[in-house]
Design a protein around this motif. Structure first.
Motif, PDB file in Angstrom:
ATOM      1  N   HIS A 153      23.438  -5.788   1.939  1.00  0.00           N
ATOM      2  CA  HIS A 153      21.640  -5.017   1.272  1.00  0.00           C
ATOM      3  C   HIS A 153      21.571  -4.207   3.046  1.00  0.00           C
ATOM      4  CE1 HIS A 153      18.782  -3.976  -0.505  1.00  0.00           C
ATOM      5  NE2 HIS A 153      17.982  -4.773   0.341  1.00  0.00           N
ATOM      6  N   ARG A 156      23.578  -0.784   3.800  1.00  0.00           N
ATOM      7  CA  ARG A 156      23.385  -0.737   2.808  1.00  0.00           C
ATOM      8  C   ARG A 156      23.811   1.023   2.640  1.00  0.00           C
ATOM      9  NH1 ARG A 156      19.213  -1.927   2.655  1.00  0.00           N
ATOM     10  NH2 ARG A 156      16.913  -0.667   1.396  1.00  0.00           N
ATOM     11  N   ARG A 157      22.741   1.374   3.138  1.00  0.00           N
ATOM     12  CA  ARG A 157      22.976   3.606   3.471  1.00  0.00           C
ATOM     13  C   ARG A 157      24.525   3.382   4.788  1.00  0.00           C
ATOM     14  NH1 ARG A 157      17.505   3.990   5.198  1.00  0.00           N
ATOM     15  NH2 ARG A 157      17.135   3.567   3.103  1.00  0.00           N
ATOM     16  N   ALA A 158      24.927   3.094   5.743  1.00  0.00           N
ATOM     17  CA  ALA A 158      25.403   3.117   6.610  1.00  0.00           C
ATOM     18  C   ALA A 158      27.286   2.844   5.321  1.00  0.00           C
ATOM     19  CB  ALA A 158      25.907   2.580   7.321  1.00  0.00           C
ATOM     20  N   ARG A 160      27.111   3.053   2.205  1.00  0.00           N
ATOM     21  CA  ARG A 160      27.359   4.181   1.583  1.00  0.00           C
ATOM     22  C   ARG A 160      27.667   5.971   1.653  1.00  0.00           C
ATOM     23  NH1 ARG A 160      22.559   2.619  -1.358  1.00  0.00           N
ATOM     24  NH2 ARG A 160      21.404   4.282  -0.167  1.00  0.00           N
ATOM     25  N   ILE A 161      27.296   5.758   3.322  1.00  0.00           N
ATOM     26  CA  ILE A 161      27.866   7.065   3.709  1.00  0.00           C
ATOM     27  C   ILE A 161      29.090   6.946   3.877  1.00  0.00           C
ATOM     28  CG2 ILE A 161      27.181   8.267   5.808  1.00  0.00           C
ATOM     29  CD1 ILE A 161      24.275   7.446   5.684  1.00  0.00           C
TER      30      ILE A 161
END
Ligand code: ZN
Length: 165
Positions: A153, A156-158, A160-161
């Motif tokens: 969590h 999550r951004r890294a 997802r990229i």
């Protein structure tokens, strides 16, 4: 000196099981030399053959970062200890991602060296973690697969990229 381009997630070469090495001749020696050059050029403490696009069971571990102290493992087998430890890991194939991973604190490894000779080592501390991380690469597993849901969590951004590249 041959610094090779790194295979980065989501390159499929990182996700398949690596094949066994059957001949300990010049091609494997050249591969290991390239892996060493690539590991040091990228300031790594370990590298597995799939990370330079070669799906074979070879990795290097060198947690001390001192040249000449590298452990070369070919066709390795790992026996895991009992106690666990949590540490922060990164990976040359996952630039700029660092996450906490739960590992075994001690392992025993059987492997062949560059000349084909069998050896056995027991490791603890950072060496035990590097051996498990690199061994995972030969099974097609990355450290991000072993993150707790809290870590997933947080990252999550890294992640997802990475998946969208
Ligand atoms: Zn890695």
């Amino acid at each position: 000196m041959a610094v090779c381009p790194l295979s980065l997630e989501p390159d499929p070469v990182l996700r398949g099981p690596a094949g066994k090495v059957s001949a300990f001749g010049p091609p494997i020696k050249r591969l290991v030399r390239n892996m060493l050059d690539t590991m040091y050029a990228n300031d790594g403490i370990g590298i597995a053959a799939p990370q330079i696009g070669q799906p074979v069971q070879v990795f290097i571990a060198n947690p001390s970062r001192r040249r000449g102290e590298e452990l070369v493992a070919i066709n390795p087998q790992l026996t895991l200890g009992r106690s666990r430890t949590i540490g922060t890991e990164g990976c040359l194939s996952l630039p700029d991602i660092w996450g906490k991973v739960r590992r075994f604190s001690e392992v025993r490894m059987k492997a062949h060296d560059l000349s084909g000779k069998r050896y056995e080592v027991e490791a603890g501390g950072l060496m035990a973690v590097v051996l498990q991380h690199e061994f995972d690469h030969l099974q097609g597993t990355l450290f991000i697969d072993r993150l707790s849901w809290i870590e997933k969590h947080r990252l999550r951004r890294a992640l997802r990229i990475l998946a969208c590249e």
